[in-house]
Write an enzyme that holds these catalytic residues in place. Structure first.
Site, PDB file in Angstrom:
ATOM      1  N   ASP A 121      35.709 102.893  -1.452  1.00  0.00           N
ATOM      2  CA  ASP A 121      36.163 101.642  -0.848  1.00  0.00           C
ATOM      3  C   ASP A 121      35.619 101.494   0.574  1.00  0.00           C
ATOM      4  O   ASP A 121      35.251 100.398   0.996  1.00  0.00           O
ATOM      5  CB  ASP A 121      37.696 101.593  -0.834  1.00  0.00           C
TER       6      ASP A 121
ATOM      7  N   MET B  47      30.081 106.010  -6.899  1.00  0.00           N
ATOM      8  CA  MET B  47      31.284 106.840  -6.896  1.00  0.00           C
ATOM      9  C   MET B  47      30.922 108.308  -6.739  1.00  0.00           C
ATOM     10  O   MET B  47      31.611 109.066  -6.054  1.00  0.00           O
ATOM     11  CB  MET B  47      32.076 106.630  -8.196  1.00  0.00           C
TER      12      MET B  47
ATOM     13  N   GLY C 129      29.120 109.882 -16.579  1.00  0.00           N
ATOM     14  CA  GLY C 129      28.343 109.009 -15.717  1.00  0.00           C
ATOM     15  C   GLY C 129      28.515 109.311 -14.244  1.00  0.00           C
ATOM     16  O   GLY C 129      27.587 109.149 -13.454  1.00  0.00           O
TER      17      GLY C 129
ATOM     18  N   GLY D  93      29.988 112.431 -13.311  1.00  0.00           N
ATOM     19  CA  GLY D  93      29.860 113.878 -13.226  1.00  0.00           C
ATOM     20  C   GLY D  93      28.442 114.383 -13.024  1.00  0.00           C
ATOM     21  O   GLY D  93      28.217 115.315 -12.244  1.00  0.00           O
TER      22      GLY D  93
ATOM     23  N   ASP E  17      32.889 120.319 -19.205  1.00  0.00           N
ATOM     24  CA  ASP E  17      33.121 119.048 -19.885  1.00  0.00           C
ATOM     25  C   ASP E  17      33.369 119.351 -21.357  1.00  0.00           C
ATOM     26  O   ASP E  17      33.163 120.486 -21.808  1.00  0.00           O
ATOM     27  CB  ASP E  17      31.929 118.103 -19.721  1.00  0.00           C
TER      28      ASP E  17
ATOM     29  N   ARG F 240      35.369 102.097 -17.070  1.00  0.00           N
ATOM     30  CA  ARG F 240      35.902 100.752 -17.218  1.00  0.00           C
ATOM     31  C   ARG F 240      34.861  99.853 -17.862  1.00  0.00           C
ATOM     32  O   ARG F 240      33.676  99.962 -17.581  1.00  0.00           O
ATOM     33  CB  ARG F 240      36.293 100.207 -15.840  1.00  0.00           C
TER      34      ARG F 240
ATOM     35  N   ALA G 230      31.720 117.074 -15.923  1.00  0.00           N
ATOM     36  CA  ALA G 230      30.394 117.146 -15.301  1.00  0.00           C
ATOM     37  C   ALA G 230      29.292 116.449 -16.084  1.00  0.00           C
ATOM     38  O   ALA G 230      28.211 116.224 -15.545  1.00  0.00           O
ATOM     39  CB  ALA G 230      30.015 118.615 -15.089  1.00  0.00           C
TER      40      ALA G 230
ATOM     41  N   HIS H 141      43.645 102.346  -4.563  1.00  0.00           N
ATOM     42  CA  HIS H 141      42.248 102.326  -5.021  1.00  0.00           C
ATOM     43  C   HIS H 141      42.073 101.386  -6.210  1.00  0.00           C
ATOM     44  O   HIS H 141      41.400 101.708  -7.176  1.00  0.00           O
ATOM     45  CB  HIS H 141      41.826 103.752  -5.391  1.00  0.00           C
TER      46      HIS H 141
END
Length: 336
Positions: free
Chosen positions: A176, A253, A34, A36, A56, A107, A31, A203
């Site tokens: 997506d 996201m 970024g 969460g 977390d 990523r 949570a 995904h």
């Protein structure tokens, strides 16, 4: 001109207008990250959520305190941040209906989703063990990348505990579809809220297969189609590059994750005809060794109600599906 307060209140009414309906406990594992944090905020806005449990390895109580100050319409919601102990994780999961797992590292430029595997796989594995022990009947929504591999990991953990229910395990691929709707609207100059592009497969990269022939604009072709499909498949790279190494697609996201959680809660509370794309154990390509596949799924009180076939596609899209299955099988096998 709208004031900030007016705009916020308007957003609440539009996004979550079901304040009088039955609500549920929802848990976010990761949570403080970024994804969460904005995900937790959006869930706080959802009147269907009675109790919001945030966990977390650091910072969850602070996130909980922060968003608990927001004067949303969900007046009765209880927000609790749990400390990173075995007991704290157990309490966060106890009695929950929905578990969202955005935990993991983001990523960075030059990284593929597969590059994340070694780190994120172990994080998801440990959280899955806790969920299997403390919330075996909950709906598990996996956001942590690479989803094509992390979802099979969760499945194997639940199987090893004897509590696996394929109707309750979801890989969140809503982003997506969100991207596809946005990008096709930019090509056609339309309102993205009115676009609905079916996206199947997985995904990551070429496993993401947008079915443009089933959209509002089936006649897109040639170089325009090639560029559109490529952007949908690799849209995440745009964000990673734009953030210059400081993160990946976190806000979009979070929105996609909150959207899927909302759909799942609506279905669990009795609303009919709730259909969302999601990566689940699927019969569609099992004969080819593909145990998991994203397609349109009808949701219900018990999770997966019905898995829809991909439907009629053209030759161009068949080639995309063929390429998807090659990579997807490798991704799934890599997981467990």
């Amino acid at each position: 001109m709208f004031t900030a307060r007016q705009t916020f209140t308007s957003f609440q009414r539009r996004a979550f207008s079901a304040s009088s309906r039955q609500s549920s406990k929802v848990t976010v594992l990761g949570a403080s990250g970024g994804i969460g944090q904005p995900l937790s905020l959006l869930l706080k806005l959802n009147p269907r959520v009675t109790e919001l449990a945030l966990y977390d390895i650091r910072g969850a109580p602070g996130v909980a305190a922060d968003i608990s100050h927001i004067n949303t319409n969900s007046k009765d919601i209880k927000v609790t941040g749990y400390i990173p102990t075995t007991e704290g994780l157990r309490e966060a999961l106890s009695g929950t209906e929905v578990v969202l797992i955005p935990a993991g590292v983001p990523r960075k430029p030059g990284m593929t989703r597969d590059d994340l595997f070694n780190t994120n796989a172990s994080i998801v594995r440990d959280l899955a063990k806790a969920a299997a022990d403390s919330a075996p009947d909950a709906n598990i929504l996996v956001i942590s990348n690479p989803v094509n591999s992390t979802v099979p990991i969760v499945a194997e953990i639940f199987k090893s505990r004897g509590v696996y229910n394929p109707k309750r395990l979801f890989g969140v691929t809503s982003l997506d579809v969100v991207r596809a709707s946005r990008f096709i609207s930019e090509v056609k100059g339309t309102n993205p809220a009115n676009e609905n592009v079916t996206v199947v497969g997985g995904h990551s990269g070429v496993t993401i297969v947008p079915l443009i022939s089933q959209s509002n604009h089936p006649n897109i072709s040639g170089e325009t189609l090639d560029k559109l499909v490529n952007r949908i498949q690799f849209g995440g790279d745009e964000v990673v590059k734009a953030k210059d190494g400081a993160g990946s697609a976190t806000l979009s996201m979070a929105m996609a994750g909150a959207r899927f959680a909302e759909s799942l809660l609506k279905a669990s509370q009795g609303q009919k005809g709730v259909i969302e794309p999601t990566f689940v154990e699927s019969p569609l390509y099992k004969e080819k060794g593909i145990d998991f596949f994203a397609s349109r799924v009808e949701l219900g009180p018990k999770g997966v109600e019905k898995i829809y076939p991909i439907g009629k596609i053209n030759d161009y899209e068949q080639k995309l599906v063929d390429a998807c299955l090659i990579d997807l099988r490798k991704n799934i096998e890599k997981g467990p």
